[in-house]
Scaffold this active site. Structure first.
Site, short mmCIF file in Angstrom:
data_model
loop_
_atom_site.label_atom_id
_atom_site.label_comp_id
_atom_site.label_asym_id
_atom_site.label_seq_id
_atom_site.Cartn_x
_atom_site.Cartn_y
_atom_site.Cartn_z
N LYS A 100 -6.43 6.05 0.00
CA LYS A 100 -6.43 5.22 1.21
C LYS A 100 -5.00 4.91 1.67
O LYS A 100 -4.03 5.34 1.02
CB LYS A 100 -7.22 3.93 0.93
CG LYS A 100 -8.70 4.20 0.61
CD LYS A 100 -9.45 2.92 0.32
CE LYS A 100 -10.92 3.19 0.02
NZ LYS A 100 -11.68 1.93 -0.26
N ARG A 174 -15.63 8.58 -10.31
CA ARG A 174 -16.07 7.22 -10.04
C ARG A 174 -15.73 6.30 -11.22
O ARG A 174 -15.31 5.15 -11.03
CB ARG A 174 -17.57 7.18 -9.75
CG ARG A 174 -17.96 7.89 -8.45
CD ARG A 174 -19.46 7.83 -8.20
NE ARG A 174 -19.93 6.46 -8.11
CZ ARG A 174 -19.80 5.69 -7.04
NH1 ARG A 174 -19.21 6.17 -5.96
NH2 ARG A 174 -20.26 4.47 -7.05
N THR A 180 -15.47 -1.53 -7.53
CA THR A 180 -14.95 -1.68 -6.16
C THR A 180 -13.93 -2.82 -6.07
O THR A 180 -12.90 -2.70 -5.43
CB THR A 180 -16.10 -1.95 -5.18
OG1 THR A 180 -17.04 -0.86 -5.26
CG2 THR A 180 -15.60 -2.08 -3.76
N ARG A 191 -8.21 1.44 -9.98
CA ARG A 191 -8.24 0.22 -9.18
C ARG A 191 -7.70 -0.98 -9.94
O ARG A 191 -7.09 -1.88 -9.36
CB ARG A 191 -9.67 -0.02 -8.68
CG ARG A 191 -10.06 0.94 -7.56
CD ARG A 191 -11.54 0.89 -7.24
NE ARG A 191 -11.86 1.69 -6.07
CZ ARG A 191 -13.07 2.12 -5.76
NH1 ARG A 191 -14.10 1.82 -6.55
NH2 ARG A 191 -13.27 2.86 -4.68
N ASN A 201 -8.39 -0.96 -2.23
CA ASN A 201 -8.66 -0.63 -3.63
C ASN A 201 -8.33 0.82 -3.97
O ASN A 201 -9.03 1.49 -4.73
CB ASN A 201 -10.11 -0.97 -4.00
CG ASN A 201 -11.12 -0.22 -3.15
OD1 ASN A 201 -10.75 0.58 -2.28
ND2 ASN A 201 -12.40 -0.44 -3.41
N HIS A 204 -11.22 6.33 -2.62
CA HIS A 204 -12.66 6.41 -2.40
C HIS A 204 -13.25 7.53 -3.26
O HIS A 204 -12.58 8.53 -3.54
CB HIS A 204 -12.96 6.71 -0.93
CG HIS A 204 -14.39 7.08 -0.66
ND1 HIS A 204 -15.40 6.14 -0.60
CD2 HIS A 204 -14.97 8.30 -0.47
CE1 HIS A 204 -16.54 6.75 -0.36
NE2 HIS A 204 -16.31 8.05 -0.27
#
Length: 381
Positions: A100, A174, A180, A191, A201, A204
């Site tokens: 991000k 993941r 999250t 994260r 965070n 994705h």
């Protein structure tokens, strides 16, 4: 994994025979126990190269599409045997990762994290994404209040998209990301290390193979010959940096990116991963033909695996970017770098004159031309 002396991985290759002016189909056997190789000509039923150790060759170099140098024989890997595919790529799958809009100084750290956790980067480029792209990426979110906030954030700045490959890659990525909310993410997850809040965070992850396929096409795909997410190169006041294939295998991509952007002198305006053919490499390095004795070896190495092209600019636009960045890279010979410029890129990550971590433009007028070669010519192939 412990390998038996007779364990082997088999690859189907092609080699152009200069003497007979023909392309030969060959079999390459790699024995991981002692890092030895054997090359067989199946039509003649005999060894072209008897089993012999080849220390520079590593299993990570034996990917379909790569060129390997077996005692001056250039073999283009076209496929592998079913047993090799089963043993080497068991449960392998691909996933999509989006870094991000985080500070550029953290890009290198994130990429180092990814590579240290066993993922192979298959495709990579920076870009800016649209509202429609983000809506597709987060189409499982039906919260009408949350989604607009996410869209605003992800479209607010530069992102980096990556196609990652590995065993059970979708679920593993993941898990590596963590919860999250960074405050709830397990220690050591991405994260937990670099996330600020539920919105900022870091990255994705897709949840299903269907969403992976959709988003990969949206990010890396083309419409009428034009990339859906445009390359970011500007071709102005820049220099070209090519991170060589051995750096990807050594896992040092992130460290080099971090050094460039934290130097206080440079920023990376465009980044993308490319597969370079031997013909492309010879064309790109044409200026060195007959000048550098390593010319042919340089070409072979650039075609041995994926490389990463960068458009690099000076923060101070008044500086000569090509000259300044050459200083950051150091001389071509890493041994000389280690003596004279120990903090240079080549001193820290280079191994030889050919495997010297990076290529950088030599002359001021070459910077923009070399960036165009990758981001205009090769980008459309």
């Amino acid at each position: 994994m412990v390998h038996d002396y007779f364990d082997k991985f088999t690859f189907l290759c092609e080699m152009y025979d200069e003497a007979e002016k023909e392309v030969k189909e060959l079999i390459l056997n790699f024995f991981p126990f002692d890092n030895s190789v054997q090359v067989i000509d199946p039509k003649k039923g005999k060894n072209l190269v008897k089993r012999v150790q080849l220390p520079p060759l590593r299993l990570e170099m034996l990917e379909i599409g790569n060129i390997v140098n077996i005692f001056s024989k250039l073999l283009h890997i076209k496929d592998c045997a079913p047993a090799t595919k089963r043993d080497l790529f068991k449960n392998y799958e691909r996933t999509f990762a989006l870094i991000k809009p985080i500070p550029a100084s953290e890009h290198g750290k994130v990429i180092t994290f990814i590579m240290k956790h066993g993922f192979r980067i298959v495709r990579m480029k920076n870009g800016r994404v649209s509202k429609d792209f983000v809506m597709q990426m987060y189409r499982d979110i039906d919260d009408n209040q949350t989604l607009p906030v996410i869209i605003d954030y992800v479209t607010s700045g530069e992102v980096i998209g990556l196609e990652l490959e590995g065993a059970n890659a979708i679920e593993k990525w993941r898990e590596c990301l963590g919860a999250t909310d960074p405050s709830e993410a397990l220690p050591g997850t991405l994260r937990n290390l670099y996330g600020k809040n539920k919105l900022e965070n870091v990255a994705h992850a897709c949840k299903t193979s269907e969403s992976v396929k959709t988003v990969l096409d949206l990010y890396f795909g083309f419409d009428d010959g034009k990339p859906k997410v445009p390359f970011q190169a500007t071709f102005k006041n820049c220099t070209c940096c090519i991170i060589k294939p051995h750096v990807l295998i050594d896992g040092n991509v992130g460290a080099i990116l971090e050094q460039i952007v934290t130097s206080g002198k440079f920023y990376i305006s465009a980044i993308a991963m490319f597969s370079v053919t031997l013909t492309d490499a010879r064309e790109f390095y044409e200026v060195y033909k007959g000048v550098l004795p390593e010319y042919e070896d340089m070409c072979v190495h650039l075609a041995e695996g994926k490389c990463i092209a960068l458009e690099v600019k000076c923060i101070d636009s008044k500086l000569n970017c090509v000259c300044e960045f050459r200083k950051e890279c150091g001389p071509r010979d890493p041994d000389l770098c280690r003596q004279l410029y120990p903090n240079s890129i080549r001193a820290q990550y280079g191994k030889s004159i050919v495997h010297n971590a990076v290529h950088c433009s030599d002359l001021t007028e070459e910077g923009e031309i070399e960036v165009e070669y990758f981001f205009k010519l090769l980008a459309t192939k």
